[in-house]
Design a protein around this motif. Structure first.
Motif, PDB file in Angstrom:
ATOM      1  N   HIS A 386       0.834  -1.206   0.000  1.00  0.00           N
ATOM      2  CA  HIS A 386       0.000   0.000   0.000  1.00  0.00           C
ATOM      3  C   HIS A 386       0.874   1.264   0.000  1.00  0.00           C
ATOM      4  N   LEU A 387       2.008   1.204   0.696  1.00  0.00           N
ATOM      5  CA  LEU A 387       2.919   2.348   0.695  1.00  0.00           C
ATOM      6  C   LEU A 387       3.500   2.595  -0.692  1.00  0.00           C
ATOM      7  N   VAL A 388       3.852   1.533  -1.373  1.00  0.00           N
ATOM      8  CA  VAL A 388       4.391   1.671  -2.728  1.00  0.00           C
ATOM      9  C   VAL A 388       3.362   2.346  -3.629  1.00  0.00           C
ATOM     10  N   ASP A 389       2.114   1.911  -3.539  1.00  0.00           N
ATOM     11  CA  ASP A 389       1.056   2.527  -4.356  1.00  0.00           C
ATOM     12  C   ASP A 389       0.835   3.991  -3.966  1.00  0.00           C
ATOM     13  N   PHE A 390       0.839   4.266  -2.649  1.00  0.00           N
ATOM     14  CA  PHE A 390       0.579   5.630  -2.169  1.00  0.00           C
ATOM     15  C   PHE A 390       1.672   6.591  -2.635  1.00  0.00           C
ATOM     16  N   LEU A 391       2.927   6.224  -2.436  1.00  0.00           N
ATOM     17  CA  LEU A 391       4.032   7.117  -2.792  1.00  0.00           C
ATOM     18  C   LEU A 391       4.258   7.168  -4.299  1.00  0.00           C
ATOM     19  N   SER A 392       3.957   6.100  -4.995  1.00  0.00           N
ATOM     20  CA  SER A 392       4.064   6.134  -6.458  1.00  0.00           C
ATOM     21  C   SER A 392       3.057   7.127  -7.043  1.00  0.00           C
ATOM     22  N   PHE A 393       1.873   7.187  -6.430  1.00  0.00           N
ATOM     23  CA  PHE A 393       0.844   8.099  -6.924  1.00  0.00           C
ATOM     24  C   PHE A 393       1.159   9.549  -6.560  1.00  0.00           C
ATOM     25  N   HIS A 394       1.520   9.797  -5.278  1.00  0.00           N
ATOM     26  CA  HIS A 394       1.710  11.171  -4.811  1.00  0.00           C
ATOM     27  C   HIS A 394       3.086  11.735  -5.163  1.00  0.00           C
ATOM     28  N   GLN A 395       4.129  10.899  -5.168  1.00  0.00           N
ATOM     29  CA  GLN A 395       5.484  11.397  -5.381  1.00  0.00           C
ATOM     30  C   GLN A 395       6.068  11.017  -6.738  1.00  0.00           C
ATOM     31  N   ASN A 396       5.387  10.149  -7.460  1.00  0.00           N
ATOM     32  CA  ASN A 396       5.884   9.689  -8.755  1.00  0.00           C
ATOM     33  C   ASN A 396       7.236   8.981  -8.619  1.00  0.00           C
ATOM     34  N   TRP A 397       7.400   8.257  -7.513  1.00  0.00           N
ATOM     35  CA  TRP A 397       8.621   7.476  -7.291  1.00  0.00           C
ATOM     36  C   TRP A 397       8.441   6.070  -7.853  1.00  0.00           C
ATOM     37  N   GLU A 398       9.532   5.480  -8.282  1.00  0.00           N
ATOM     38  CA  GLU A 398       9.499   4.098  -8.730  1.00  0.00           C
ATOM     39  C   GLU A 398       9.459   3.170  -7.527  1.00  0.00           C
ATOM     40  N   SER A 399       8.868   2.025  -7.708  1.00  0.00           N
ATOM     41  CA  SER A 399       8.677   1.095  -6.591  1.00  0.00           C
ATOM     42  C   SER A 399       9.996   0.625  -6.006  1.00  0.00           C
ATOM     43  N   SER A 400      11.022   0.450  -6.855  1.00  0.00           N
ATOM     44  CA  SER A 400      12.321   0.005  -6.352  1.00  0.00           C
ATOM     45  C   SER A 400      12.936   1.042  -5.414  1.00  0.00           C
ATOM     46  N   TYR A 401      12.761   2.319  -5.742  1.00  0.00           N
ATOM     47  CA  TYR A 401      13.293   3.389  -4.890  1.00  0.00           C
ATOM     48  C   TYR A 401      12.556   3.437  -3.559  1.00  0.00           C
ATOM     49  N   ILE A 402      11.240   3.239  -3.572  1.00  0.00           N
ATOM     50  CA  ILE A 402      10.447   3.257  -2.339  1.00  0.00           C
ATOM     51  C   ILE A 402      10.861   2.110  -1.429  1.00  0.00           C
ATOM     52  N   ARG A 403      11.022   0.925  -1.995  1.00  0.00           N
ATOM     53  CA  ARG A 403      11.436  -0.233  -1.189  1.00  0.00           C
ATOM     54  C   ARG A 403      12.840  -0.032  -0.628  1.00  0.00           C
ATOM     55  N   GLN A 404      13.691   0.594  -1.406  1.00  0.00           N
ATOM     56  CA  GLN A 404      15.054   0.867  -0.936  1.00  0.00           C
ATOM     57  C   GLN A 404      15.044   1.767   0.290  1.00  0.00           C
ATOM     58  N   LYS A 405      14.251   2.835   0.264  1.00  0.00           N
ATOM     59  CA  LYS A 405      14.217   3.785   1.361  1.00  0.00           C
ATOM     60  C   LYS A 405      13.456   3.254   2.577  1.00  0.00           C
ATOM     61  N   MET A 406      12.625   2.243   2.364  1.00  0.00           N
ATOM     62  CA  MET A 406      11.899   1.648   3.476  1.00  0.00           C
ATOM     63  C   MET A 406      12.712   0.581   4.200  1.00  0.00           C
ATOM     64  N   LEU A 407      13.776   0.081   3.570  1.00  0.00           N
ATOM     65  CA  LEU A 407      14.506  -1.050   4.133  1.00  0.00           C
ATOM     66  C   LEU A 407      15.095  -0.765   5.513  1.00  0.00           C
ATOM     67  N   PRO A 408      15.647   0.440   5.823  1.00  0.00           N
ATOM     68  CA  PRO A 408      16.128   0.686   7.192  1.00  0.00           C
ATOM     69  C   PRO A 408      15.053   0.480   8.252  1.00  0.00           C
TER      70      PRO A 408
END
Length: 602
Positions: A386-408
């Motif tokens: 759900h976070l990937v979908d939310f940030l992809s829609f609002h920030q236009n980020w790619e899913s790989s970048y979102i998962r990378q920043k969530m890993l910590p």
């Protein structure tokens, strides 16, 4: 925001400098509105076309606070502001815009507040709702206050449900907060300021009701004016005249015109007029008459080594007991006159103090729950998809970048779960398992372990040769936004080794030890063994074995001098202790310098 004047400057000497580990394993209440606006101007100045900076800032700071700093954040949202604060907010806007504050709509007596004043900025309200949705997807608890977020944060801190509050509103102390963190940045080596009410009470000698009295006198978020003539210094001086239990009642009495201090001034004036000062010599300034001192020098002048009375220097002040008493009476009279002046300024204010403001500060409940047992704080696992979908829609980020920043954040949750359950079969994000500790590193002035994670499932990847094995960064965001923003946590890197991919992350050393104590002990033993072997090897290479005793400084000097003289003649000579010289020929120039030096002087 908060108490007017330079109230933070008053508290700054009592701030403690705390490091990044101060909040580890602690609960902290965060004023969400403060987070949204804190760095909004900075981000927009660095990148004017930044997309939704309120979401980006909230996402990165939450991940950093939870993972890097190890805290358990509780986000508090503002409710409906009080009519007084709404009016003050509009007045502040008029002042900043250069408009005449007298044109403000005033509440009509008996009809409540003016409706337009209560309306909040609809864009800011939208930002807050979007951030609340983001935080809930991250698994963070979000609670809403009746009125002010700093008031509910202070209540949670006072009741012991959180250990500190992150806010810039100084009136959080007036609401009962015990520990406030004003400015916080996880990507800084510098410590942050932490204010404890115990330090403030010990340093200033002021408690909660006395701080409320200061806010009433100098102005606050509910009344910008305060009392004319009162700055922070005058307010502190005046409030110290009364105890914490009586200060608010005393302000009410003074506001009604009770100025009984005037009787005290009349009494002190009578005492001053009745005080008879002993005669002093006009020449030397000491007690006694000048006619007597001309004949016989006074004791004070004789003690100073003079046979006659000396002429008093400019600015001379007598220190006798009589002058001391007069000086004390004058100081007391000046203080009482100042006190009456301040009391008259207070009594001149209509309806002072405002009991509604006092009731707001002393209220015991600012949230939609009953007491300490009515609120259950819970931190859930983030909803990754759900976070990937939310940030992809609002920030236009790619899913790989979102998962990378969530890993910590995911790594911190995983290590905490392993430490509490000791279940080694758990997988990080259902994909990776702990492999080893690669090294200990320092980042932003703090030590971390570089952890190596291995993919558990068998997957087909392209082959990479050992010669090309290196650390590769993960995929960058799809937008053109800059990523070097405040508090953005560092993402993982990829290690390619023998054609296999490993993830590398920086983790807190104490958390890693709690989760994998055996692996930490093994790493430390291996590190100790490597250091020992390295030292032994360097000693063996740099210092060849010699059976002779090291030369004294005197013999070393003479030997060096003799070698230097013979070197000028084209040969190397070694001076032995018995005075014999042996010519060294064909000395290997490829030997290390330390070895050649020993061969020359041994």
């Amino acid at each position: 925001m908060g108490v007017g004047g330079s109230f933070w400057d008053l508290l700054k000497p009592y701030a403690r400098n705390e490091g990044i580990d101060f909040l580890r394993e602690k609960r902290v209440a965060v004023d969400l509105s403060y987070w949204i606006v804190q760095h909004d101007a900075v981000i927009r100045r660095r990148k004017p076309n930044a997309r939704n900076p309120h979401l980006r800032n909230t996402f990165f700071r939450t991940v950093a606070l939870f993972s890097k700093m190890g805290a358990y954040p509780v986000f508090v949202v503002d409710g409906e502001p009080s009519p007084l604060k709404s009016q003050a907010r509009i007045e502040r806007f008029f002042r900043m815009s250069g408009l005449d504050p007298s044109e403000l709509p005033k509440p009509v007596e008996g009809e409540g507040e003016v409706t337009p004043v209560r309306q909040r900025n609809r864009f800011f309200t939208k930002y807050v709702r979007e951030c609340m949705e983001l935080l809930k997807l991250l698994g963070m608890p979000v609670i809403e206050a009746h009125c002010e977020a700093e008031a509910l944060s202070a209540q949670l801190n006072r009741e012991g449900q959180v250990d500190a509050c992150i806010t810039a509103d100084s009136d959080a102390f007036l609401f009962g907060a015990k520990c406030i963190i004003k400015c916080l940045s996880s990507n800084s080596k510098e410590p942050f300021e932490c204010y404890n009410i115990s330090d403030i009470e010990a340093g200033l000698g002021l408690k909660r009701k006395q701080l409320i009295a200061i806010a009433l006198l100098v102005g606050n978020d509910h009344d910008l004016h305060g009392v004319p003539g009162f700055g922070v210094d005058n307010a502190v001086r005046f409030v110290r005249l009364y105890s914490d239990d009586e200060i608010l009642d005393r302000l009410s009495m003074i506001g009604k015109g009770d100025l009984d201090i005037e009787n005290g001034i009349a009494t002190s004036s009578t005492m001053f007029s009745m005080t008879v000062k002993s005669p002093h010599c006009t020449h030397c300034g000491h007690p006694g008459r000048k006619s007597v001192h001309i004949k016989i020098a006074c004791k004070q002048c004789v003690m100073n080594g003079s046979h006659t009375c000396m002429k008093k220097p400019s600015g001379f002040k007598c220190t006798c007991s009589s002058c001391g008493e007069v000086h004390k009476l004058k100081e007391h009279q000046r203080h009482e006159k100042w006190q009456v002046k301040m009391q008259k300024s207070i009594s001149a204010m209509p309806k002072f103090p405002n009991n509604e403001i006092i009731a707001l500060y002393l209220n015991d409940s600012y949230g939609y729950f009953d007491g300490k047992d009515g609120l259950m704080l819970k931190w859930d696992k983030p909803k990754v998809e759900h976070l990937v979908d939310f940030l992809s829609f609002h920030q236009n980020w790619e899913s790989s970048y979102i998962r990378q920043k969530m890993l910590p954040l995911l790594c911190t949750i995983y290590l905490r779960e392993i430490a509490s359950t000791q279940n080694d079969n758990l997988l990080l994000n259902d994909q990776y398992k702990f492999h080893s500790i690669m090294q200990q590193k320092i980042k932003h002035g703090h030590p971390f372990y570089l952890i190596k994670w291995m993919r558990d499932a068998i997957c087909t990847i392209h082959s990479v040769s050992n010669e090309q094995a290196e650390l590769l960064p993960l995929q960058s965001p799809g937008s053109d936004e800059s990523i070097d923003l405040l508090d953005e946590p560092d993402g993982p890197t990829i290690l390619v080794d023998d054609g296999c991919f490993f993830l590398l992350t920086d983790e807190n050393m104490d958390l890693v030890r709690a989760a994998f104590p055996k692996e930490v002990d093994r790493f430390l033993e291996l590190k100790k063994s490597r250091c020992k072997n390295k030292v032994e090897t360097s000693i063996r290479l740099a210092s060849p074995i010699s059976t002779e005793v090291q030369l004294s400084i005197k013999r070393f000097y003479h030997s060096t001098k003799a070698v230097a003289q013979d070197h000028e003649k084209g040969s190397f000579i070694d001076s032995s202790p018995c005075g014999k010289r042996e010519k060294l020929t064909n000395l290997d120039k490829n030997l290390p310098k330390s070895v050649r030096r020993r061969l020359l002087f041994d």
